[in-house]
Design an enzyme around this catalytic site. Structure first.
Site, PDB file in Angstrom:
ATOM      1  N   CYS A 113     -28.482   8.089  12.665  1.00  0.00           N
ATOM      2  CA  CYS A 113     -28.639   9.424  12.082  1.00  0.00           C
ATOM      3  C   CYS A 113     -27.404  10.290  12.274  1.00  0.00           C
ATOM      4  CB  CYS A 113     -29.845  10.117  12.694  1.00  0.00           C
ATOM      5  SG  CYS A 113     -31.335   9.148  12.576  1.00  0.00           S
ATOM      6  N   HIS A 253     -30.025  17.640  12.734  1.00  0.00           N
ATOM      7  CA  HIS A 253     -30.661  16.459  12.149  1.00  0.00           C
ATOM      8  C   HIS A 253     -32.175  16.679  12.154  1.00  0.00           C
ATOM      9  CE1 HIS A 253     -32.018  12.547  11.239  1.00  0.00           C
ATOM     10  NE2 HIS A 253     -32.320  12.203  12.477  1.00  0.00           N
ATOM     11  N   ASN A 283     -37.655  12.293   8.222  1.00  0.00           N
ATOM     12  CA  ASN A 283     -36.359  11.920   8.791  1.00  0.00           C
ATOM     13  C   ASN A 283     -35.627  10.998   7.804  1.00  0.00           C
ATOM     14  OD1 ASN A 283     -34.229  10.770  10.184  1.00  0.00           O
ATOM     15  ND2 ASN A 283     -35.398  10.301  12.028  1.00  0.00           N
TER      16      ASN A 283
HETATM   17  N1  ACO Z   1     -51.092   9.348  14.390  1.00  0.00           N
HETATM   18  C1  ACO Z   1     -51.945   9.548  15.401  1.00  0.00           C
HETATM   19  N2  ACO Z   1     -51.650   9.240  16.691  1.00  0.00           N
HETATM   20  C2  ACO Z   1     -50.436   8.723  16.928  1.00  0.00           C
HETATM   21  C3  ACO Z   1     -49.500   8.484  15.909  1.00  0.00           C
HETATM   22  C4  ACO Z   1     -49.860   8.815  14.595  1.00  0.00           C
HETATM   23  N3  ACO Z   1     -49.032   8.646  13.538  1.00  0.00           N
HETATM   24  N4  ACO Z   1     -48.385   7.957  16.466  1.00  0.00           N
HETATM   25  C5  ACO Z   1     -48.597   7.869  17.786  1.00  0.00           C
HETATM   26  N5  ACO Z   1     -49.846   8.328  18.072  1.00  0.00           N
HETATM   27  C6  ACO Z   1     -50.494   8.414  19.370  1.00  0.00           C
HETATM   28  C7  ACO Z   1     -49.965   7.410  20.371  1.00  0.00           C
HETATM   29  O1  ACO Z   1     -50.605   6.163  20.219  1.00  0.00           O
HETATM   30  C8  ACO Z   1     -50.300   8.076  21.673  1.00  0.00           C
HETATM   31  O2  ACO Z   1     -51.675   7.862  21.953  1.00  0.00           O
HETATM   32  P1  ACO Z   1     -52.189   7.623  23.459  1.00  0.00           P
HETATM   33  O3  ACO Z   1     -51.865   8.881  24.200  1.00  0.00           O
HETATM   34  O4  ACO Z   1     -53.647   7.387  23.265  1.00  0.00           O
HETATM   35  O5  ACO Z   1     -51.415   6.434  23.962  1.00  0.00           O
HETATM   36  C9  ACO Z   1     -50.143   9.563  21.383  1.00  0.00           C
HETATM   37  O6  ACO Z   1     -50.186   9.692  19.944  1.00  0.00           O
HETATM   38  C10 ACO Z   1     -48.838  10.146  21.884  1.00  0.00           C
HETATM   39  O7  ACO Z   1     -47.765   9.278  21.509  1.00  0.00           O
HETATM   40  P2  ACO Z   1     -46.274   9.645  21.814  1.00  0.00           P
HETATM   41  O8  ACO Z   1     -45.384   8.541  21.314  1.00  0.00           O
HETATM   42  O9  ACO Z   1     -46.119  10.025  23.258  1.00  0.00           O
HETATM   43  O10 ACO Z   1     -46.095  10.947  20.897  1.00  0.00           O
HETATM   44  P3  ACO Z   1     -44.934  11.985  20.816  1.00  0.00           P
HETATM   45  O11 ACO Z   1     -45.460  13.326  20.992  1.00  0.00           O
HETATM   46  O12 ACO Z   1     -43.740  11.566  21.647  1.00  0.00           O
HETATM   47  O13 ACO Z   1     -44.496  11.864  19.276  1.00  0.00           O
HETATM   48  C11 ACO Z   1     -42.700  10.910  17.981  1.00  0.00           C
HETATM   49  C12 ACO Z   1     -43.977  10.645  18.761  1.00  0.00           C
HETATM   50  C13 ACO Z   1     -43.057  11.788  16.794  1.00  0.00           C
HETATM   51  C14 ACO Z   1     -42.135   9.588  17.510  1.00  0.00           C
HETATM   52  C15 ACO Z   1     -41.675  11.648  18.864  1.00  0.00           C
HETATM   53  O14 ACO Z   1     -41.561  10.993  20.114  1.00  0.00           O
HETATM   54  C16 ACO Z   1     -40.286  11.735  18.241  1.00  0.00           C
HETATM   55  O15 ACO Z   1     -40.095  12.379  17.244  1.00  0.00           O
HETATM   56  N6  ACO Z   1     -39.286  11.136  18.911  1.00  0.00           N
HETATM   57  C17 ACO Z   1     -37.891  11.207  18.492  1.00  0.00           C
HETATM   58  C18 ACO Z   1     -37.594  10.300  17.361  1.00  0.00           C
HETATM   59  C19 ACO Z   1     -36.135  10.475  16.977  1.00  0.00           C
HETATM   60  O16 ACO Z   1     -35.573  11.534  17.125  1.00  0.00           O
HETATM   61  N7  ACO Z   1     -35.474   9.430  16.514  1.00  0.00           N
HETATM   62  C20 ACO Z   1     -34.032   9.574  16.358  1.00  0.00           C
HETATM   63  C21 ACO Z   1     -33.507   9.234  15.129  1.00  0.00           C
HETATM   64  S1  ACO Z   1     -34.226   7.884  14.243  1.00  0.00           S
HETATM   65  C22 ACO Z   1     -32.900   6.952  13.637  1.00  0.00           C
HETATM   66  O17 ACO Z   1     -31.797   7.012  14.121  1.00  0.00           O
HETATM   67  C23 ACO Z   1     -33.209   6.017  12.534  1.00  0.00           C
END
Ligand code: ACO
Length: 326
Positions: A113, A253, A283
């Site tokens: 990204c 980003h 994203n």
């Molecule tokens: N719908 C419902 N529940 C979900 C979903 C979904 N789509 N996805 C995950 N959950 C659940 C998980 O299973 C978990 O459940 P549990 O507590 O029962 O185990 C719960 O939600 C929390 O999961 P987390 O992964 O801890 O959720 P988080 O709040 O961290 O959000 C996310 C996840 C959106 C991916 C976030 O961590 C994020 O945005 N991270 C950064 C990503 C990023 O910046 N990437 C960089 C660039 S990408 C690139 O370079 C191509």
């Protein structure tokens, strides 16, 4: 005063839209979860017969028109992408042919990204070395082509699109004031696509093992994203001697609204100084900043004299910031 500046911007996103309601029918998720945890409501999706270079060319044509530069006058075409049409030739070479930019040297950079930000520094360096050069820089991605549509933790995040800028030296006190880049390859396994390279060449096993899609430890990426983007923006402000309160618009980003919000708070910026369009695009990796920049220019959020900061974070891990006076 001579500086290296953006002469024109352009962007393009495919017409087809995938909403959170559509995703509710595909995986175990809800509009409420996606909206609250990411800020995303919908994203643009390319159809299967449209490769990334088609989006890149459309964005590039708009940037060239805005800059009033002919494709034939370009010296370089740089594409930030991790989803090129094929591994080689580079997408930049495909774009060069489609634009008829016969004079231009063309190559891709893979910095996740952060691809567009790395490209800005590269363009700045190339023009510094020879101030007559004109550079077309594109960020274009079709992440939905390497998305695991059964993985609810990642498939709700990504969208397709492209953004482009034309850069050249100007005889005015506007343009790039400072840049800051970083990388940490020790954290490469937080976001990666394992299959298709020389380590795991494409085979029935790599396809069956789902090795050609994005693997991401999202919740481990999150704190690095906030910390490294905050640091990069601060370092770029310091390098230019621009105080935080003189920053007019931050274009981060668009990976997650909560990450964007945290960076805004880290830089003491009210939300009206932070550009957000993740709700409409998701994203789009290296395309997210040039799409947002193009929107902000066209909708009047950026006007001459404004201090604009671009800041990104992505696979690698990589991060970086560019501070400009518009
Ligand atoms: N719908 C419902 N529940 C979900 C979903 C979904 N789509 N996805 C995950 N959950 C659940 C998980 O299973 C978990 O459940 P549990 O507590 O029962 O185990 C719960 O939600 C929390 O999961 P987390 O992964 O801890 O959720 P988080 O709040 O961290 O959000 C996310 C996840 C959106 C991916 C976030 O961590 C994020 O945005 N991270 C950064 C990503 C990023 O910046 N990437 C960089 C660039 S990408 C690139 O370079 C191509």
């Amino acid at each position: 005063m001579k500086r290296i500046a953006i002469l024109g911007t352009g962007s393009f996103a495919p017409e087809k839209i995938l909403t959170n309601a559509d995703l509710e029918k595909m995986v175990d998720t809800t509009d409420e979860w996606i909206t609250q945890r990411t800020g995303i409501k919908e994203r643009h999706i390319s159809d299967k017969d449209t490769p990334t270079s088609v989006l890149a060319v459309k964005a590039a044509e708009r940037a060239l028109a805005a800059a009033t530069v002919n494709a034939g006058d370009l010296d370089f075409i740089i594409c930030g992408t991790v989803t090129p049409d094929m591994i080689f030739p580079s997408m930049a070479c495909l774009v060069q042919a489609k634009l008829g930019a016969t004079k231009a040297v063309a190559f891709d950079i893979a910095a996740g990204c952060t691809g567009f930000i790395y490209g800005m520094e590269l363009a700045r360096s190339l023009i510094t070395a020879d101030p007559s050069r004109k550079v077309l820089l594109i960020g274009a991605e079709e992440l939905t082509k390497i998305t695991d549509w059964t993985d609810r933790s990642s498939c709700v995040l990504f969208g397709d699109g492209a953004g482009a800028v034309v850069l050249a030296q100007v005889d005015e006190d506007r343009g790039i004031l400072s840049t800051f880049l970083g990388a940490d390859g020790n954290l490469g396994d937080l976001i990666y696509q394992p299959g298709g390279g020389s380590l795991h060449p494409a085979s029935h096993e790599t396809v069956d093992g789902k090795m050609h899609v994005i693997k991401m430890a999202g919740n481990r990426v999150f704190p690095h994203a906030v910390r490294k983007m905050g640091e990069a923006a601060t370092r770029a402000l310091e390098a230019a001697g621009v105080p935080q309160d003189q920053l007019d618009l931050l274009i981060p980003h668009q990976a997650n609204f909560r990450i964007i919000d945290a960076i805004g708070r880290q830089l003491n910026l009210p939300m009206e100084k932070v550009y957000v369009n993740i709700d409409r695009y998701g994203n789009t990796s290296s395309a997210s900043i040039p799409i947002a920049l193009d929107e902000a220019v066209r909708n009047g959020r950026i006007t001459p004299g404004k201090h604009v900061m671009l800041v990104a974070f992505g696979a690698g891990l990589t991060w970086g910031a560019v501070l400009m006076r518009w």
